[in-house]
Enzyme design. Structure first.
Site, PDB file in Angstrom:
ATOM      1  N   SER A  63       0.580  -0.793  -0.222  1.00 15.55           N
ATOM      2  CA  SER A  63      -0.188   0.025  -0.771  1.00 15.55           C
ATOM      3  C   SER A  63       0.590   0.763  -0.202  1.00 15.55           C
ATOM      4  O   SER A  63       2.670   1.372   0.614  1.00 15.55           O
ATOM      5  CB  SER A  63      -0.849   0.315   0.995  1.00 15.55           C
ATOM      6  OG  SER A  63      -1.605   1.267   1.465  1.00 15.55           O
TER       7      SER A  63
ATOM      8  N   TYR B 156      -0.988   0.002  10.924  1.00 12.26           N
ATOM      9  CA  TYR B 156      -0.842  -0.468   9.538  1.00 12.26           C
ATOM     10  C   TYR B 156       0.164   0.413   8.457  1.00 12.26           C
ATOM     11  O   TYR B 156       0.728  -1.136   7.990  1.00 12.26           O
ATOM     12  CB  TYR B 156      -2.100   0.101   9.226  1.00 12.26           C
ATOM     13  CG  TYR B 156      -2.505  -0.645   7.337  1.00 12.26           C
ATOM     14  CD1 TYR B 156      -3.034  -1.977   7.073  1.00 12.26           C
ATOM     15  CD2 TYR B 156      -2.703  -0.059   6.312  1.00 12.26           C
ATOM     16  CE1 TYR B 156      -3.847  -2.281   5.381  1.00 12.26           C
ATOM     17  CE2 TYR B 156      -2.803   0.230   5.669  1.00 12.26           C
ATOM     18  CZ  TYR B 156      -3.555  -1.104   5.006  1.00 12.26           C
ATOM     19  OH  TYR B 156      -3.149  -1.622   3.911  1.00 12.26           O
TER      20      TYR B 156
END
Lengths: 254, 538
Positions: A147, A160
């Site tokens: 990501s 995250y």
């Protein structure tokens, strides 16, 4: 086998019910992928996804359940998945991951541990296992869903982002490790994706749909790109983001 | 073959480097990422085995295999016997995925000029035939010569031409081995009159897991069946160790060539239909990149070997059978990915077209310039860069002219114009069940990998070809869907039957055979859900 354009005839997806995985498999089965193994947490949803793929033309769809909070099992899970695929798989997609809990005050250590395990420890162990199997079979592609959150970790979701940064780095190093073995590793860095995982969260600029990510991954594999940014120009956006001084970076809207 | 011998590890049959012996051992242990060692090294006689990344001439879909270089037919037999053993493994490790892998662990490889994945086997054993290089004497009456399968047509031509003989059939490069020419049943510019390569082979020695078979087209029915299954069988029936080829007599190393230029495809095809049969060799080059004018401006070259009388008594006459030495020009590195772009292709095609005379008859041309224009530049495939290229060649019946036109049109419209196109007429099919030619037309197109529309447009073309009763050439294929193979090659089951007769465990197999499902067609238990069936949702 992979064909001249890198299109697979068999695929294994770890995290097989994720929206990106579903979109990617839909496109692959519409092309020439006939053997699919879906591995994930929720048996019911796996079976539903498997049924859809079978309807779409896949001739062999198997499901495997596993628990991504137990990295010590990752090797066995991968072996089970490969056995379910008939021993070999052309393309393996690592789509395991979850966001951290939205927090109001302070970090929850237990949630940080779980996020680190699910986004880094389990995928890393599974990738190590996959790479070994694929090197032995002499050909294969591994796609790792990373990501942009890991490119420069934002305060808003840093447990995250930090774990994604870890798996991103691990995958790139693995790509070097397996160079020349017939196996390649591709790291996908999407921006904000409208999906189950991000439902209820405010979309970031340049948000994309799972279908757009799937198409970018297909093209990236075709062109043998090591890092696949979705959309492509995020590569340049993040050149700038990485250079922002911390005082400005902190003030960016979450 | 004694069964005890089959149990010997590979390292005892052929000396292996230590690293290789270790990775052999690893096959039974837990999977680990190996440290790649010495991948680019060509195996030598004293150190014959190594792990190498292999791909076809198109440089797509690479896979890694252990490459062994047997010194003779006996060693080939031992390798095959070993590869055909059931993978027993150690007790308790039966769940290891590598043991569930499909059969097919060994395949032969010559000079690697198949464009796709025919001469590679991911994770398996690849038999480099380059040491099977014997060149026998030429029978002065019938032109028969027995050669090792690893002999290149280049070496065979250099051996035969000074004695007044030439190979009966040659593809567009002389850098293919005799073994490869048999396995792909290659065709040349004379197919419309003289058929493909195996129609000029009197006998082959075929090493199989069940022993050596010396078979020819005139033998007993089952021998002839094995011979024809091997002709075009893509190496799946066994490893060809040697072949007896019927050479053709020539007086010189020169060709007498007629050249004609055409402004459109229809006139070209009409001319070829009307008068090809008057020429022994015929081929047309078609420009797919021109932006203006009618589709398919083209250059047709047709000719035959020049008799000695045509050379006169000058320098040419004295050097009647001389063959130019290789130019030594090579492409050193994969080109930057955009080198073969549309501008370069268009300029090249323009030059090629303008260079050709509008109409010229009986011009003398050196043999290698006529047959092998591309061999002048070594490793020309590197011009297509890192991503490589695919060649798409199909054959279709005499009414397939419209399909030829649509193939050129649809790929150009998809933004992927072919950089090189070759059109030719085929004579009747050859007897091999997987032999490619069909009486009618064949068109070969080259595409650099890259344009996003290319994979889809080729898939649609496959369907049109299959629907028209045509087929694509497996020696060039790297992307056909297995679903269409049966329609294109309705006799594929005959190949499988022949394979099973000499290789009951189907230990021979390639990336191509696995990709196209050639190892499964018509096998009992095809509808078996597979070994993973019981694990669903476990």
């Amino acid at each position: 086998m992979l064909d001249a354009f890198g299109h697979p005839q068999s695929a294994l997806v770890l995290g097989g019910t994720s929206d990106i995985a579903t979109a990617l498999l839909g496109a692959l089965v519409a092309d020439r992928c006939r053997t699919v193994v879906l591995a994930g947490r929720d048996d019911g949803r796996l079976r539903a996804a498997a049924a859809r793929l079978a309807d779409a033309g896949a001739t062999s769809v198997e499901t495997v359940t596993f628990d991504a909070t137990r990295p010590e099992d990752a090797d066995r899970v991968v072996a089970r998945c490969l056995a379910a695929a008939g021993g070999q798989v052309d393309l393996a997609v690592m789509a395991v991951g979850r966001l951290d809990q939205p927090r109001r005050d302070g970090l929850d250590p237990a949630d940080v541990a779980a996020v680190a395990t699910v986004n880094f420890a389990w995928p890393a162990a599974a990738l190590a296992s996959l790479a070994g199997h694929l090197c032995e079979q002499g050909q294969g592609r591994i796609v790792v869903l990373s990501s942009v959150a890991g490119v420069r970790v934002r305060p808003a979701n840093f447990p995250y982002g930090a774990a994604k940064r870890g798996i991103d780095a691990f995958a790139l190093a693995l790509a070097d490790e397996v160079a020349g073995s017939g196996v390649s590793v591709h790291v996908v860095r999407p921006g904000f994706v409208h999906s189950k995982m991000t439902a209820g969260r405010r979309a970031a600029p340049f948000a994309v749909t799972p279908a757009e990510v799937a198409e970018a991954v297909r093209r990236g594999i075709e062109r043998d790109e090591r890092i696949i940014w979705v959309p492509g120009f995020l590569r340049w956006v993040f050149v700038g983001m990485r250079l922002l001084p911390p005082a400005l970076w902190r003030r960016l809207p979450a | 073959m004694s069964s005890g011998e089959g149990g010997r590890p590979l390292a005892e049959i052929i000396e292996l480097p230590d690293a290789q012996a270790r990775s052999e051992a690893n096959l039974r242990g837990p999977a680990r990422v190996p440290r790649p060692t010495a991948r680019r090294r060509r195996p030598t006689a004293c150190q014959p085995a190594s792990t190498r990344v292999l791909s076809g001439w198109g440089r797509t879909a690479p896979s890694v295999a252990t490459v062994v270089r047997p010194a003779d037919g006996r060693q080939v037999l031992e390798l095959l016997a070993r590869a055909s053993e059931p993978s027993d493994g150690t007790p308790g490790s039966g769940s290891h995925p590598s043991q569930l892998a499909p059969a097919g662990r060994i395949i032969a490889r010559g000079l690697g000029r198949s464009y796709g994945d025919a001469a590679q086997r991911a994770g398996g054993l690849v038999v480099d035939t380059s040491a099977l290089d014997s060149l026998g004497p030429i029978d002065p009456d019938r032109g028969l010569v027995e050669v090792g399968s690893g002999v290149g047509l280049d070496a065979l031509i250099r051996h035969a031409l000074p004695k007044g003989w030439f190979v009966p059939v040659t593809p567009g490069t002389r850098h293919v081995t005799v073994g490869g020419a048999v396995a792909a049943d290659v065709h040349g510019k004379n197919h419309h009159l003289e058929g493909s390569f195996c129609s000029h082979v009197a006998e082959i020695a075929l090493a199989t897991p069940t022993g050596m078979h010396v078979v020819g087209p005139d033998g007993a029915p089952e021998e002839a069946a094995l011979f024809w299954a091997t002709a075009g069988g893509m190496g799946l029936t066994g490893v060809v160790v040697s072949a007896t080829v019927r050479l053709v007599p020539v007086e010189t190393s020169w060709m007498l060539v007629d050249t004609e230029r055409f402004d459109d495809l229809d006139t070209l095809m009409a001319t070829m239909e009307a008068s090809d049969d008057r020429y022994r060799y015929s081929v047309a080059w078609v420009d797919c990149s021109a932006r203006r004018g009618p589709l398919g401006r083209s250059v047709l070259t047709r000719g035959d070997h020049a008799p000695r009388a045509a050379l006169g008594t000058g320098r040419r006459g004295r050097r009647a059978v001389a063959l130019a030495s290789p130019s030594g020009l090579r492409v050193p590195l994969p080109a930057p990915s955009r080198l073969v772009n549309s501008h370069i292709v268009r300029a090249f095609n323009e030059a090629w077209f303008r260079r050709a005379p509008r109409h010229q008859t009986a011009a003398l041309q050196p043999l290698d310039a006529f047959f092998y224009p591309l061999d002048g530049l070594g490793d020309w495939n590197l011009l297509y860069g890192r991503a490589g290229f695919v060649q798409y060649q199909f054959a279709v019946g005499p009414d397939g002219g419209e399909l030829v036109r649509r193939a050129i049109q649809s790929t150009t419209e998809a933004g992927a114009p072919s950089s090189l196109a070759v059109l030719k007429r085929f004579g009747p099919s050859d007897p091999g069940p997987l032999s490619f030619p069909i009486a009618g037309w064949t068109l070969a197109l080259d595409f650099p990998v890259g344009p996003p529309g290319l994979p889809g447009v080729l898939d649609r073309l496959d369907e049109m070809v299959a629907e028209a009763g045509g087929r694509v050439y497996l020696a060039k294929d790297a992307r056909l869907r297995p679903e269409l193979l049966g329609a294109m090659y309705p006799r594929a089951a005959e190949l499988l039957a022949a394979r099973l007769s000499v290789d009951p465990t189907l230990s021979l197999g390639s990336d191509l055979s696995r990709r196209l499902g050639l190892d499964d067609l018509g096998r009992p238990g095809d509808d078996d859900p597979g070994p993973g069936g019981g694990l669903a949702g476990a």
